[in-house]
Design an enzyme around this catalytic site. Structure first.
Site, PDB file in Angstrom:
ATOM      1  N   ASN A  73       0.838  -1.216   0.000  1.00  0.00           N
ATOM      2  CA  ASN A  73       0.000   0.000   0.000  1.00  0.00           C
ATOM      3  C   ASN A  73       0.865   1.255   0.000  1.00  0.00           C
ATOM      4  OD1 ASN A  73      -3.055  -0.453   0.176  1.00  0.00           O
ATOM      5  ND2 ASN A  73      -2.234  -2.006   1.572  1.00  0.00           N
ATOM      6  N   HIS A 126      -8.277  -1.361   6.190  1.00  0.00           N
ATOM      7  CA  HIS A 126      -8.560  -2.652   6.832  1.00  0.00           C
ATOM      8  C   HIS A 126      -9.152  -3.605   5.794  1.00  0.00           C
ATOM      9  CE1 HIS A 126      -9.297  -5.302  10.194  1.00  0.00           C
ATOM     10  NE2 HIS A 126     -10.476  -5.566   9.660  1.00  0.00           N
TER      11      HIS A 126
HETATM   12  C1  GRF Z   1      -3.242  -4.972   4.037  1.00  0.00           C
HETATM   13  O1  GRF Z   1      -4.052  -6.047   3.730  1.00  0.00           O
HETATM   14  C2  GRF Z   1      -3.962  -4.012   4.958  1.00  0.00           C
HETATM   15  O2  GRF Z   1      -5.335  -3.946   4.729  1.00  0.00           O
HETATM   16  C3  GRF Z   1      -3.707  -4.596   6.310  1.00  0.00           C
HETATM   17  O3  GRF Z   1      -2.383  -5.092   6.233  1.00  0.00           O
HETATM   18  C4  GRF Z   1      -2.036  -5.374   4.888  1.00  0.00           C
HETATM   19  C5  GRF Z   1      -0.814  -4.596   4.555  1.00  0.00           C
HETATM   20  O4  GRF Z   1      -0.228  -4.899   3.325  1.00  0.00           O
HETATM   21  N1  GRF Z   1      -3.949  -3.621   7.342  1.00  0.00           N
HETATM   22  P1  GRF Z   1       0.985  -4.044   2.769  1.00  0.00           P
HETATM   23  O5  GRF Z   1       2.067  -3.998   3.838  1.00  0.00           O
HETATM   24  O6  GRF Z   1       0.485  -2.665   2.435  1.00  0.00           O
HETATM   25  O7  GRF Z   1       1.445  -4.796   1.558  1.00  0.00           O
END
Ligand code: GRF
Length: 189
Positions: free
Chosen positions: A20, A112
């Protein structure tokens, strides 16, 4: 809350992979995107996302979370120093105190991997599958003092197929996370 103008100085908090983070940074480089990622904070020195920050010359700090009070004090100091006006929690696996949320004074977003208010907390995909839900998805929300409970900014659904596993579902959902997090940032600024 003060009105934000210009490119909003933003800090992304991570604990792991950082996909992300990557999508937020990529979008932030587009011309009309309202935020600039000026800092990454991780509680985990081994978070893969830190390598991405390093490669892309985004300043980052690692503060251990063993003592939350110290983590939060160090973090708040750094945020103040860099005039950060938005925090995006992106796979940040720790819970911030009410005091931190109150003291930051600006908005904090979180993503989330469920259709909140359903499936707050951990092991979302496992629970969704064992309850035979037809749909799941992801939610970007404002962080309030209660876990996974602040105002919902954007939510998107995906279909859960009968042969989905927690892994296949998480792969489907994370792709959508990458779309909605930047949109949510635009929406709240
Ligand atoms: C994602 O699925 C987010 O929704 C959750 O943790 C994960 C993080 O993934 N809170 P990344 O580190 O952004 O790849």
């Amino acid at each position: 809350m003060e009105k934000l103008t210009g490119k909003v100085k933003t800090c992304v908090f991570i604990s792991g992979r950082g996909s992300n983070l990557k999508s937020i940074v990529k979008n932030s480089r587009k011309k009309n995107f309202p935020a600039k990622i000026e800092l990454v904070i991780s509680n985990n020195p081994k978070a893969k996302g830190l390598l991405y920050a390093k490669k892309n010359k985004i300043p980052y700090k690692i503060f251990k979370f063993e003592n939350r009070k110290i983590f939060e004090l160090k973090t708040l100091k750094e945020l103040k120093k860099r005039k950060i006006k938005l925090i995006c929690l992106a796979g940040f696996m720790k819970i911030l105190s009410k005091n931190f949320i109150k003291n930051f004074k600006y908005k904090i977003l979180n993503i989330h991997p469920s259709l909140l208010p359903k499936y707050k907390g951990l092991n979302t995909h496992e629970r969704v599958i064992s309850n035979k839900e037809k749909f799941s998805g992801c939610t970007v929300h404002l962080v309030s003092e209660k876990l996974d409970s602040g105002k919902i900014i954007i939510q998107k659904r995906v279909k859960v197929n009968s042969n989905d596993s927690p892994i296949s579902l998480s792969k489907k959902i994370v792709k959508i996370e990458h779309q909605i997090y930047p949109l949510a940032i635009k929406k709240i600024i």
